[in-house]
Design a protein around this motif. Structure first.
Motif, PDB file in Angstrom:
ATOM      1  N   ASP A   1     -26.365   8.723  41.652  1.00 41.89           N
ATOM      2  CA  ASP A   1     -25.714   7.460  41.992  1.00 41.89           C
ATOM      3  C   ASP A   1     -26.770   6.473  42.475  1.00 41.89           C
ATOM      4  O   ASP A   1     -27.402   6.681  43.508  1.00 41.89           O
ATOM      5  CB  ASP A   1     -24.676   7.731  43.103  1.00 41.89           C
ATOM      6  CG  ASP A   1     -23.749   6.540  43.316  1.00 41.89           C
ATOM      7  OD1 ASP A   1     -23.976   5.488  42.693  1.00 41.89           O
ATOM      8  OD2 ASP A   1     -22.800   6.685  44.108  1.00 41.89           O
TER       9      ASP A   1
ATOM     10  N   PHE B   1     -21.662   1.661  47.285  1.00 43.74           N
ATOM     11  CA  PHE B   1     -20.215   1.446  47.133  1.00 43.74           C
ATOM     12  C   PHE B   1     -19.912  -0.027  47.434  1.00 43.74           C
ATOM     13  O   PHE B   1     -20.353  -0.531  48.452  1.00 43.74           O
ATOM     14  CB  PHE B   1     -19.446   2.332  48.106  1.00 43.74           C
ATOM     15  CG  PHE B   1     -17.959   2.144  48.006  1.00 43.74           C
ATOM     16  CD1 PHE B   1     -17.227   2.862  47.074  1.00 43.74           C
ATOM     17  CD2 PHE B   1     -17.305   1.226  48.812  1.00 43.74           C
ATOM     18  CE1 PHE B   1     -15.858   2.688  46.968  1.00 43.74           C
ATOM     19  CE2 PHE B   1     -15.923   1.053  48.711  1.00 43.74           C
ATOM     20  CZ  PHE B   1     -15.215   1.788  47.780  1.00 43.74           C
ATOM     21  N   LYS B   2     -19.167  -0.732  46.624  1.00 43.33           N
ATOM     22  CA  LYS B   2     -18.888  -0.420  45.255  1.00 43.33           C
ATOM     23  C   LYS B   2     -19.213  -1.673  44.458  1.00 43.33           C
ATOM     24  O   LYS B   2     -18.434  -2.637  44.466  1.00 43.33           O
ATOM     25  CB  LYS B   2     -17.421  -0.020  45.082  1.00 43.33           C
ATOM     26  CG  LYS B   2     -17.113   0.578  43.728  1.00 43.33           C
ATOM     27  CD  LYS B   2     -15.671   0.396  43.385  1.00 43.33           C
ATOM     28  CE  LYS B   2     -15.556   0.495  41.868  1.00 43.33           C
ATOM     29  NZ  LYS B   2     -14.490  -0.326  41.393  1.00 43.33           N
TER      30      LYS B   2
ATOM     31  N   CYS C   1     -20.048  -3.445  41.044  1.00 40.72           N
ATOM     32  CA  CYS C   1     -19.722  -3.245  39.631  1.00 40.72           C
ATOM     33  C   CYS C   1     -19.471  -4.589  38.970  1.00 40.72           C
ATOM     34  O   CYS C   1     -19.125  -5.567  39.637  1.00 40.72           O
ATOM     35  CB  CYS C   1     -18.500  -2.330  39.482  1.00 40.72           C
ATOM     36  SG  CYS C   1     -18.281  -1.713  37.787  1.00 40.72           S
TER      37      CYS C   1
ATOM     38  N   ASP D   1     -13.684  -4.263  37.811  1.00 41.00           N
ATOM     39  CA  ASP D   1     -12.872  -3.754  38.918  1.00 41.00           C
ATOM     40  C   ASP D   1     -11.649  -3.084  38.283  1.00 41.00           C
ATOM     41  O   ASP D   1     -10.526  -3.564  38.416  1.00 41.00           O
ATOM     42  CB  ASP D   1     -12.473  -4.918  39.835  1.00 41.00           C
ATOM     43  CG  ASP D   1     -11.711  -4.449  41.064  1.00 41.00           C
ATOM     44  OD1 ASP D   1     -11.703  -3.236  41.343  1.00 41.00           O
ATOM     45  OD2 ASP D   1     -11.113  -5.305  41.742  1.00 41.00           O
TER      46      ASP D   1
ATOM     47  N   CYS E   1      -9.898   2.710  38.368  1.00 44.81           N
ATOM     48  CA  CYS E   1     -11.114   3.250  38.971  1.00 44.81           C
ATOM     49  C   CYS E   1     -10.788   4.247  40.088  1.00 44.81           C
ATOM     50  O   CYS E   1     -10.049   3.938  41.015  1.00 44.81           O
ATOM     51  CB  CYS E   1     -11.986   2.125  39.511  1.00 44.81           C
ATOM     52  SG  CYS E   1     -13.588   2.738  40.097  1.00 44.81           S
TER      53      CYS E   1
ATOM     54  N   CYS F   1     -12.838   5.240  42.264  1.00 47.05           N
ATOM     55  CA  CYS F   1     -13.605   4.918  43.482  1.00 47.05           C
ATOM     56  C   CYS F   1     -12.892   3.888  44.344  1.00 47.05           C
ATOM     57  O   CYS F   1     -13.359   3.567  45.441  1.00 47.05           O
ATOM     58  CB  CYS F   1     -14.981   4.365  43.115  1.00 47.05           C
ATOM     59  SG  CYS F   1     -15.981   5.474  42.136  1.00 47.05           S
TER      60      CYS F   1
ATOM     61  N   THR G   1     -13.561  -2.679  43.546  1.00 49.17           N
ATOM     62  CA  THR G   1     -14.913  -3.222  43.631  1.00 49.17           C
ATOM     63  C   THR G   1     -14.990  -4.186  44.813  1.00 49.17           C
ATOM     64  O   THR G   1     -14.110  -5.018  44.998  1.00 49.17           O
ATOM     65  CB  THR G   1     -15.249  -3.950  42.309  1.00 49.17           C
ATOM     66  OG1 THR G   1     -15.247  -2.984  41.265  1.00 49.17           O
ATOM     67  CG2 THR G   1     -16.580  -4.658  42.368  1.00 49.17           C
TER      68      THR G   1
ATOM     69  N   SER H   1     -20.789   5.238  42.308  1.00 46.14           N
ATOM     70  CA  SER H   1     -20.072   4.220  43.089  1.00 46.14           C
ATOM     71  C   SER H   1     -20.023   2.855  42.431  1.00 46.14           C
ATOM     72  O   SER H   1     -19.676   1.882  43.083  1.00 46.14           O
ATOM     73  CB  SER H   1     -20.741   4.059  44.447  1.00 46.14           C
ATOM     74  OG  SER H   1     -20.907   5.289  45.076  1.00 46.14           O
ATOM     75  N   GLY H   2     -20.388   2.738  41.183  1.00 50.86           N
ATOM     76  CA  GLY H   2     -20.372   1.438  40.521  1.00 50.86           C
ATOM     77  C   GLY H   2     -21.036   1.543  39.162  1.00 50.86           C
ATOM     78  O   GLY H   2     -21.089   2.619  38.582  1.00 50.86           O
TER      79      GLY H   2
ATOM     80  N   ARG I   1     -17.446  11.180  45.618  1.00 51.40           N
ATOM     81  CA  ARG I   1     -17.605  10.574  44.303  1.00 51.40           C
ATOM     82  C   ARG I   1     -16.344  10.669  43.469  1.00 51.40           C
ATOM     83  O   ARG I   1     -16.099   9.823  42.631  1.00 51.40           O
ATOM     84  CB  ARG I   1     -18.742  11.248  43.548  1.00 51.40           C
ATOM     85  CG  ARG I   1     -20.053  10.551  43.691  1.00 51.40           C
ATOM     86  CD  ARG I   1     -20.637  10.708  45.062  1.00 51.40           C
ATOM     87  NE  ARG I   1     -21.838   9.917  45.237  1.00 51.40           N
ATOM     88  CZ  ARG I   1     -22.741  10.169  46.190  1.00 51.40           C
ATOM     89  NH1 ARG I   1     -22.564  11.172  47.009  1.00 51.40           N
ATOM     90  NH2 ARG I   1     -23.773   9.391  46.317  1.00 51.40           N
TER      91      ARG I   1
END
Ligand code: SF4
Length: 319
Positions: free
Chosen positions: A22, A26-27, A29, A32, A36, A38, A41, A79-80, A265
Motif C-alpha cells: 500500500d 487512507f484514502k 483516490c 470514490d 469501495c 475502504c 475517499t 487505501s487508494g 485493508r
C-alpha cells in the motif's frame, strides 16, 4: 510487528495468496466508488505525489520477503489508487531486481493510464488490472464518483494506449452493478470498448464486501452468467467466490497483528481469516471478540456471511 505499507498475505478471489503493498495514505483516490470496501475517499485527486519514499516501502518488503514466503502475487492495492504514488515505479523496479521470482500485480482504477509516466512505471509489472464498468459518462459517475475532470472516453483511450506498449498481462476488471451497467446498451458499449482495449483476460466482479454506499448490491450468479454470455469472449471469467486454502503465513507475525493488518485493508469473514492465518476458528473468533469489545472492529452480515471490518476514525470528507 504491524507493517505500514505491506499487508497480508491475504486471500484474494482474483489473485490467490497475495501480499499487499500500500503506497497511499487512507484514502487518496481519483475515484470514490460506491462499492469501495475502504469507505469514502477523503482526498479526491489526480495529482501524483511521493506519499511515502520508495526506500521506506522496500525496507518493509525486504523484511517480509527475506524468508522467501510462498506467494501467488505481490499486489499493489490498499487505501487508494496506487498510480497516484510516484514511488510506484521505483518500488516495482526494486522488487523485480531483488526478488525476481515473484509475480507483481497492480490493481488500478485505470484513470491515470493515459499518463505517459504512469505507463512507463507499469511496464515492468507482470500484471496490470484496471477497472472498466461503463462506457457512458453518467453511469461511470454513478458507480465511481470520479474526479470531476475525468471523462470515461479519456480513461478508455488511456487503456488502449497502454495496451499498445505493455507486453505483460493486462486483465480488465468489469465491476457489475445490477440495474446500472447490465442493460443491453451498457453491455454493447462494454463489448465494443473491450475489443478496442484488447485485454488478455476479463474478470467480472461484483459486490462481495460491505460497500461505501448502502444502495449498491451484488449481482446474482445468473446475472453474472448473463453478462458473461453477452460479452461473449473466451477470455472472460467470473471472479471466484471461494478462495483457495492458503499455506502457512509468515511465522514472525503475531496472530492478532495479522488479523488487524488484514482487516485494515479489507473486511473479512472468520472463514477468510482462518484460511489466511492458519488459526482455528475459535482462536480467530476470540481475537475478533476482543477487538469488537474494545471498539476496534465492527461486524456486518452480507450474503457471503458476517464480515468484520476496522471501525474507521471519522475522516473529514473533502472529495
Ligand atoms: S474501489 Fe479503488 S478506485 Fe474505487 S474508490 Fe476504492 S480505492 Fe478508489
Amino acid at each position: 510487528m504491524i507493517q505500514k505499507h505491506v499487508f497480508g498475505p491475504v486471500l484474494s478471489r482474483r489473485l490467490g495468496l497475495s501480499l499487499g503493498v500500500d503506497l497511499i495514505p487512507f484514502k487518496v483516490c481519483s475515484y470514490d466508488c460506491a462499492y469501495c470496501e475502504c469507505g469514502h475517499t477523503t482526498q479526491k485527486t489526480l495529482a501524483r505525489r511521493t506519499f511515502f519514499p520508495a526506500d521506506e516501502v522496500m525496507a518493509e518488503l525486504r523484511t517480509v520477503l527475506s524468508s522467501r514466503p510462498a506467494l501467488d502475487s505481490i499486489t499493489f492495492a490498499g487505501s487508494g489508487e496506487p498510480t497516484l504514488s510516484l514511488s510506484l515505479g521505483p518500488v516495482i523496479a526494486a522488487i523485480k531486481r531483488e526478488f525476481p521470482e515473484y509475480t507483481v500485480s497492480v490493481l488500478t482504477n485505470g484513470s491515470l493510464l493515459s499518463n505517459r509516466a504512469v505507463q512507463d512505471e507499469l511496464l515492468s509489472a507482470d500484471r496490470v488490472i484496471p477497472t472498466l464498468s461503463s462506457v457512458f459518462q453518467q453511469t461511470f459517475e454513478h458507480i465511481h464518483h470520479p474526479h470531476p475532470s475525468l471523462k470515461i472516453e479519456q480513461v478508455i483511450e488511456g487503456m488502449i494506449e497502454f495496451r499498445k506498449r505493455y507486453t505483460g498481462q493486462l486483465w480488465l476488471e468489469v465491476f457489475v452493478v445490477p440495474g446500472l451497467n447490465t442493460t443491453d446498451e451498457e453491455l454493447a458499449g462494454l463489448k465494443s470498448a473491450i475489443a478496442r482495449i484488447g485485454p488478455d483476460r476479463i474478470q467480472l466482479n461484483t459486490l462481495d464486501r460491505p460497500p461505501a454506499e448502502e444502495w449498491i448490491g451484488p449481482a446474482s450468479d445468473e446475472e453474472l452468467e448473463r453478462v458473461r454470455a453477452y460479452l461473449g469472449t473466451s477470455n472472460i471469467e467470473i471472479a471466484g467466490k471461494k478462495a483457495p486454502v492458503s499455506p502457512a503465513v509468515l511465522e514472525q507475525t503475531a496472530a492478532a497483528d495479522l488479523i488487524y493488518a488484514t482487516l485494515c485493508r479489507r473486511p473479512s469473514t472468520v472463514e477468510n481469516l482462518v484460511r489466511t492465518t492458519g488459526l482455528s476458528g475459535a482462536e480467530v473468533a476470540k481475537i475478533l471478540g476482543s477487538f469488537e469489545r474494545n471498539g476496534t472492529v465492527s461486524s456486518q452480515r452480507m450474503d457471503r456471511g458476517v464480515f468484520y471490518a476496522i471501525v474507521p476514525e471519522q475522516p473529514v470528507r473533502k472529495g
